[in-house]
Motif scaffolding. Structure first.
Motif, short mmCIF file in Angstrom:
data_model
loop_
_atom_site.label_atom_id
_atom_site.label_comp_id
_atom_site.label_asym_id
_atom_site.label_seq_id
_atom_site.Cartn_x
_atom_site.Cartn_y
_atom_site.Cartn_z
N ARG A 173 0.85 -1.19 0.00
CA ARG A 173 0.00 0.00 0.00
C ARG A 173 0.88 1.24 0.00
NH1 ARG A 173 -3.86 2.93 -1.48
NH2 ARG A 173 -5.16 3.95 0.03
N TYR A 226 -1.50 1.34 -4.89
CA TYR A 226 -0.66 0.21 -4.52
C TYR A 226 0.52 0.17 -5.45
CZ TYR A 226 -4.44 -1.11 -1.54
OH TYR A 226 -5.38 -1.08 -0.55
N SER A 244 -1.53 -4.35 4.07
CA SER A 244 -1.99 -3.96 2.74
C SER A 244 -3.22 -4.76 2.32
CB SER A 244 -0.87 -4.14 1.71
OG SER A 244 0.20 -3.27 1.98
#
Length: 134
Positions: free
Chosen positions: A10, A15, A75
């Motif tokens: 992230r 991303y 993430s």
């Protein structure tokens, strides 16, 4: 066939991903599908550039290879926050919601055993879902 690992993390706005075994192969995206397409494109561009400029192709990219995508727990929880609730994850993983919130906030990293527990539960759920026909 060689298995190469794409690490997805992230960032502030989206991303990012990079190929663990080959320096300089990076991509960004807002979805997993976009990351996958962009990392494949980055590999293709690298191979084309190597051929065009007479550079050595990285050994890892010679011959057949497959890509494995890896995401850290923080993430993952961030990416799927609109799909998986902490209560739902607690039911399938057996990890209490408070722990999951710690992992999601980055306040505490899960132990390797917890990572395996989460991954195993998700894979089991995926197998169950893929076997269902509507």
């Amino acid at each position: 066939m060689k298995a190469l690992t794409v690490i997805i993390e992230r960032t502030e706005n989206n991303y990012s991903a990079y190929l663990a075994e080959v320096d300089g192969v990076i991509a960004t995206g807002h979805s997993i599908d976009e990351i996958k397409a962009n990392i494949v494109n980055a590999i293709t561009v690298l191979l084309e550039d190597c051929r065009e400029y007479g550079e050595e192709i990285p050994e890892e990219l010679k011959g057949d290879y497959s890509l494995t995508f890896k995401m850290d727990v923080k993430s993952f929880l961030d990416f799927y926050t609109g799909i998986f609730t902490k209560a739902g994850l607690e039911r399938i993983t057996g990890i209490n919601q408070k722990q999951l919130w710690h992992y999601a906030s980055g306040g505490r990293a899960p132990r390797p055993e917890q990572i395996i527990k989460i991954e195993t539960a998700l894979h089991k759920l995926g197998e169950e879902l893929i076997s269902i026909n509507l």
